[in-house]
Motif scaffolding. Structure first.
Motif, PDB file in Angstrom:
ATOM      1  N   TYR A  48       6.452   0.893  -5.157  1.00 29.74           N
ATOM      2  CA  TYR A  48       5.053   0.896  -5.203  1.00 29.74           C
ATOM      3  C   TYR A  48       4.172   0.320  -3.981  1.00 29.74           C
ATOM      4  O   TYR A  48       2.867   0.181  -4.194  1.00 29.74           O
ATOM      5  N   SER A  49       4.652   0.233  -2.915  1.00 32.07           N
ATOM      6  CA  SER A  49       4.094  -0.236  -1.694  1.00 32.07           C
ATOM      7  C   SER A  49       3.384   0.647  -0.899  1.00 32.07           C
ATOM      8  O   SER A  49       4.186   2.036  -0.894  1.00 32.07           O
ATOM      9  N   PHE A  50       2.400   0.469  -0.061  1.00 30.71           N
ATOM     10  CA  PHE A  50       1.793   1.469   0.664  1.00 30.71           C
ATOM     11  C   PHE A  50       1.462   0.657   1.889  1.00 30.71           C
ATOM     12  O   PHE A  50       0.885  -0.453   2.098  1.00 30.71           O
ATOM     13  N   THR A  51       1.726   1.145   3.196  1.00 28.46           N
ATOM     14  CA  THR A  51       1.449   0.626   4.454  1.00 28.46           C
ATOM     15  C   THR A  51       0.443   1.433   5.214  1.00 28.46           C
ATOM     16  O   THR A  51       0.515   2.488   5.351  1.00 28.46           O
ATOM     17  N   THR A  52      -0.498   0.527   5.408  1.00 30.51           N
ATOM     18  CA  THR A  52      -1.707   1.218   6.096  1.00 30.51           C
ATOM     19  C   THR A  52      -1.403   1.636   7.500  1.00 30.51           C
ATOM     20  O   THR A  52      -0.533   1.186   8.145  1.00 30.51           O
ATOM     21  N   SER A  53      -2.134   2.583   7.901  1.00 35.15           N
ATOM     22  CA  SER A  53      -2.141   2.986   9.541  1.00 35.15           C
ATOM     23  C   SER A  53      -2.866   1.592  10.223  1.00 35.15           C
ATOM     24  O   SER A  53      -3.245   0.907   9.829  1.00 35.15           O
ATOM     25  N   ASP A  54      -2.495   1.774  11.669  1.00 33.36           N
ATOM     26  CA  ASP A  54      -3.109   0.533  12.432  1.00 33.36           C
ATOM     27  C   ASP A  54      -4.620   0.603  12.258  1.00 33.36           C
ATOM     28  O   ASP A  54      -5.394   1.723  12.407  1.00 33.36           O
ATOM     29  N   MET A  55      -5.031  -0.642  11.940  1.00 31.73           N
ATOM     30  CA  MET A  55      -6.689  -0.737  11.951  1.00 31.73           C
ATOM     31  C   MET A  55      -7.100  -1.600  13.508  1.00 31.73           C
ATOM     32  O   MET A  55      -6.421  -2.549  13.465  1.00 31.73           O
ATOM     33  N   ASN A  56      -8.058  -0.942  14.093  1.00 29.40           N
ATOM     34  CA  ASN A  56      -8.537  -1.776  15.288  1.00 29.40           C
ATOM     35  C   ASN A  56      -9.962  -2.070  15.180  1.00 29.40           C
ATOM     36  O   ASN A  56     -10.809  -1.026  14.331  1.00 29.40           O
ATOM     37  N   THR A  57     -10.377  -3.261  15.460  1.00 28.50           N
ATOM     38  CA  THR A  57     -11.760  -3.604  15.424  1.00 28.50           C
ATOM     39  C   THR A  57     -12.055  -4.792  16.337  1.00 28.50           C
ATOM     40  O   THR A  57     -11.033  -5.346  16.898  1.00 28.50           O
ATOM     41  N   ALA A  78      -1.498   3.620  -9.094  1.00 33.15           N
ATOM     42  CA  ALA A  78      -2.053   2.746  -8.269  1.00 33.15           C
ATOM     43  C   ALA A  78      -1.723   3.046  -6.856  1.00 33.15           C
ATOM     44  O   ALA A  78      -2.526   2.894  -5.933  1.00 33.15           O
ATOM     45  N   LYS A  79      -0.391   3.110  -6.452  1.00 35.51           N
ATOM     46  CA  LYS A  79      -0.095   3.420  -5.086  1.00 35.51           C
ATOM     47  C   LYS A  79      -0.729   4.881  -4.648  1.00 35.51           C
ATOM     48  O   LYS A  79      -1.376   4.745  -3.462  1.00 35.51           O
ATOM     49  N   GLU A  80      -0.816   5.935  -5.403  1.00 29.21           N
ATOM     50  CA  GLU A  80      -1.359   6.998  -4.892  1.00 29.21           C
ATOM     51  C   GLU A  80      -2.884   6.915  -4.808  1.00 29.21           C
ATOM     52  O   GLU A  80      -3.359   7.378  -3.770  1.00 29.21           O
ATOM     53  N   GLU A  81      -3.575   6.019  -5.694  1.00 31.49           N
ATOM     54  CA  GLU A  81      -5.117   5.832  -5.491  1.00 31.49           C
ATOM     55  C   GLU A  81      -5.247   4.942  -4.173  1.00 31.49           C
ATOM     56  O   GLU A  81      -6.272   5.313  -3.496  1.00 31.49           O
ATOM     57  N   ILE A  82      -4.399   3.859  -3.841  1.00 33.91           N
ATOM     58  CA  ILE A  82      -4.785   3.124  -2.616  1.00 33.91           C
ATOM     59  C   ILE A  82      -4.516   4.169  -1.418  1.00 33.91           C
ATOM     60  O   ILE A  82      -5.196   3.928  -0.460  1.00 33.91           O
TER      61      ILE A  82
END
Length: 140
Positions: A48-57, A78-82
């Motif tokens: 059920y985990s999701f790893t985001t892409s890199d976020m830069n700011t 929930a994983k699909e929604e996130i």
């Protein structure tokens, strides 16, 4: 009092005591199982985990940060929604980082993870986010 009546009263009291004890044990075991079932197993956490892409700011002090989150949800839906809401997650992170300085990201990751979890759970329709972990971070 009649001996027969005393025997009946004692028998009824014994039966009621036994039923009370059984009910108490059953209630304790049932509530214990419900608490355990809310905890995800390691396999479920991975599923059920999701790893985001890199976020830069950029940060308030002029530093730049590249960060990546691992989001643990409570179900496949929930994983699909996130995954679909990743753009909102990025937006929340950017808004959170506006007032942050490099020092905040060196020592305050738990607070950031908690705020991200809280704000994303407010948006979620299908299930909940159980945990947010920072799995990658580079500050420059």
């Amino acid at each position: 009092m009649n001996r027969k009546l005393v025997k009946i009263l004692v028998s009824v009291l014994i039966v009621l005591t036994i039923l009370g004890i059984v009910a108490f044990v059953v209630i304790l075991n049932v509530s214990g199982e419900q608490k355990d079932s809310s905890e995800l197993s390691l396999d479920e956490m991975v599923e059920y985990s999701f790893t985001t892409s890199d976020m830069n700011t950029d940060l308030k002090d002029g530093s730049f940060v590249r960060i990546q989150f691992q989001i643990i949800t409570d179900s496949k839906k929930a994983k699909e929604e996130i995954q679909k809401r990743e753009f909102q997650l990025k937006n929340i992170f950017i808004k959170e980082s506006v007032e942050m300085v490099e020092k905040d990201l060196q020592s305050g990751l738990t607070g950031l993870e908690d705020r991200m979890k809280k704000k994303m759970n407010e948006l979620m329709l299908e299930g909940n986010i159980k945990e947010v972990y920072v799995v990658g971070k580079i500050i420059q």
